[in-house]
Write a protein that holds these residues in place. Structure first.
Motif, mmCIF file in Angstrom:
data_model
loop_
_atom_site.group_PDB
_atom_site.id
_atom_site.type_symbol
_atom_site.label_atom_id
_atom_site.label_comp_id
_atom_site.label_asym_id
_atom_site.label_seq_id
_atom_site.Cartn_x
_atom_site.Cartn_y
_atom_site.Cartn_z
ATOM 1 N N THR A 60 0.852 -1.186 0.000
ATOM 2 C CA THR A 60 0.000 0.000 0.000
ATOM 3 C C THR A 60 0.886 1.234 0.000
ATOM 4 O O THR A 60 1.730 1.407 0.880
ATOM 5 C CB THR A 60 -0.916 0.017 1.232
ATOM 6 N N TYR A 61 0.705 2.071 -1.016
ATOM 7 C CA TYR A 61 1.473 3.306 -1.128
ATOM 8 C C TYR A 61 0.710 4.397 -0.391
ATOM 9 O O TYR A 61 -0.486 4.584 -0.608
ATOM 10 C CB TYR A 61 1.649 3.671 -2.597
ATOM 11 N N VAL A 62 1.401 5.109 0.483
ATOM 12 C CA VAL A 62 0.756 6.093 1.358
ATOM 13 C C VAL A 62 1.316 7.487 1.087
ATOM 14 O O VAL A 62 2.528 7.676 0.977
ATOM 15 C CB VAL A 62 0.961 5.737 2.840
ATOM 16 N N GLY A 63 0.435 8.457 0.944
ATOM 17 C CA GLY A 63 0.838 9.851 0.783
ATOM 18 C C GLY A 63 -0.138 10.759 1.496
ATOM 19 O O GLY A 63 -1.081 10.300 2.157
ATOM 20 N N ARG A 64 0.063 12.046 1.345
ATOM 21 C CA ARG A 64 -0.810 13.009 2.008
ATOM 22 C C ARG A 64 -0.831 14.322 1.231
ATOM 23 O O ARG A 64 0.018 14.561 0.365
ATOM 24 C CB ARG A 64 -0.359 13.262 3.444
ATOM 25 N N PHE A 65 -1.815 15.142 1.533
ATOM 26 C CA PHE A 65 -1.867 16.510 1.047
ATOM 27 C C PHE A 65 -1.644 17.418 2.251
ATOM 28 O O PHE A 65 -2.291 17.255 3.285
ATOM 29 C CB PHE A 65 -3.202 16.813 0.372
ATOM 30 N N ASN A 66 -0.737 18.368 2.094
ATOM 31 C CA ASN A 66 -0.359 19.202 3.231
ATOM 32 C C ASN A 66 -1.147 20.496 3.352
ATOM 33 O O ASN A 66 -1.137 21.125 4.410
ATOM 34 C CB ASN A 66 1.136 19.536 3.154
ATOM 35 N N GLN A 67 -1.833 20.898 2.286
ATOM 36 C CA GLN A 67 -2.576 22.148 2.329
ATOM 37 C C GLN A 67 -4.033 21.906 1.957
ATOM 38 O O GLN A 67 -4.344 21.536 0.814
ATOM 39 C CB GLN A 67 -1.959 23.176 1.368
ATOM 40 N N PHE A 68 -4.907 22.089 2.916
ATOM 41 C CA PHE A 68 -6.346 21.994 2.676
ATOM 42 C C PHE A 68 -7.074 22.778 3.754
ATOM 43 O O PHE A 68 -6.519 23.081 4.814
ATOM 44 C CB PHE A 68 -6.816 20.537 2.631
ATOM 45 N N ASP A 69 -8.298 23.127 3.452
ATOM 46 C CA ASP A 69 -9.106 23.903 4.392
ATOM 47 C C ASP A 69 -10.505 23.301 4.420
ATOM 48 O O ASP A 69 -10.931 22.642 3.461
ATOM 49 C CB ASP A 69 -9.155 25.364 3.981
ATOM 50 N N ALA A 70 -11.232 23.536 5.496
ATOM 51 C CA ALA A 70 -12.584 22.986 5.611
ATOM 52 C C ALA A 70 -13.402 23.816 6.579
ATOM 53 O O ALA A 70 -12.859 24.457 7.491
ATOM 54 C CB ALA A 70 -12.533 21.530 6.081
ATOM 55 N N GLN A 71 -14.708 23.801 6.368
ATOM 56 C CA GLN A 71 -15.662 24.456 7.259
ATOM 57 C C GLN A 71 -16.745 23.447 7.650
ATOM 58 O O GLN A 71 -17.235 22.698 6.789
ATOM 59 C CB GLN A 71 -16.330 25.675 6.596
ATOM 60 N N LEU A 72 -17.075 23.458 8.911
ATOM 61 C CA LEU A 72 -18.078 22.539 9.447
ATOM 62 C C LEU A 72 -19.124 23.345 10.189
ATOM 63 O O LEU A 72 -18.797 24.229 10.986
ATOM 64 C CB LEU A 72 -17.412 21.538 10.396
ATOM 65 N N ASN A 73 -20.396 23.062 9.920
ATOM 66 C CA ASN A 73 -21.494 23.732 10.602
ATOM 67 C C ASN A 73 -22.458 22.657 11.095
ATOM 68 O O ASN A 73 -22.964 21.865 10.294
ATOM 69 C CB ASN A 73 -22.213 24.699 9.649
#
Length: 204
Positions: A60-73
């Protein structure tokens, strides 16, 4: 110093440290109904977006994204009305291989020059149990929009003395097929299914 005094002072130091840790640690409310309702913004310093994909059927090849944003209501008394939206910067991919990361930006893969962001917007929320819910919505990636469901779990909420803001802990898992978004190269040598994992804290 005698051995007795050394043991005594060590015990006092440990007790003092334990008291400090108890004072610093927030009083986390784990029951969803006890969490504060309202609008929450992602704490980018305490968030991770991880992806996993099969490679050669061997690993299993594993990576990530370092820049993201989110809003939760959300309102804990009416979770069906909760909303979640997120934006991911594609060029922030981190796979510990700069050459491959650059290749993945090309038009055969993410085509980030034309489509620099992936966007998820929830439409419905369905309870699974007291703290877990399915957030179903649309994911737009590489100019293609497809329905996706994330199983989300709330881990608790507390007043965070480090930020001065009320904070909730949250995680989610989901799966997409890259071929659905126009990335079919090297299937099945490189898997089609991509598992997504999100770990985050949200600040009110």
């Amino acid at each position: 110093m005698s051995q007795y005094l050394k043991v005594l002072f060590t015990g006092i130091a440990l007790l003092s440290l334990s008291s400090c840790v108890s004072w610093i640690a927030p009083n986390v409310e784990s029951e969803l109904v006890e969490l504060q309702s309202g609008e929450y913004q992602l704490d980018e310093n305490h968030a991770a977006l991880i992806f996993k994909i099969q490679h050669l059927g061997l690993s299993t090849y594993v990576g990530r994204f370092n820049q993201f944003d989110a809003q939760l209501n959300f309102d804990p008394s009416n979770m069906a009305a909760a909303t979640l939206s997120a934006v991911v910067e594609i060029n922030s991919i981190d796979i510990n291989n700069p050459d491959l990361a650059e290749t993945l930006q090309e038009d055969t893969w993410f085509d980030s020059a034309q489509f620099p962001q992936a966007v998820f917007v929830s439409h419905t929320v369905t309870p699974i149990d007291d703290t877990s819910f399915n957030f179903s919505g649309d994911l737009t990636l590489r100019g293609v929009t497809k329905p996706v469901t994330f199983k989300a779990t709330f881990h608790g909420g507390a007043d965070n003395w480090m930020t001065g803001k009320y904070t909730v802990g949250f995680s989610a898992v989901g799966q997409i097929k890259r071929s659905d978004f126009g990335m079919s190269s090297y299937i099945p040598i490189v898997g089609d299914e991509i598992d997504l994992e999100i770990y985050a804290e949200f600040l009110k």
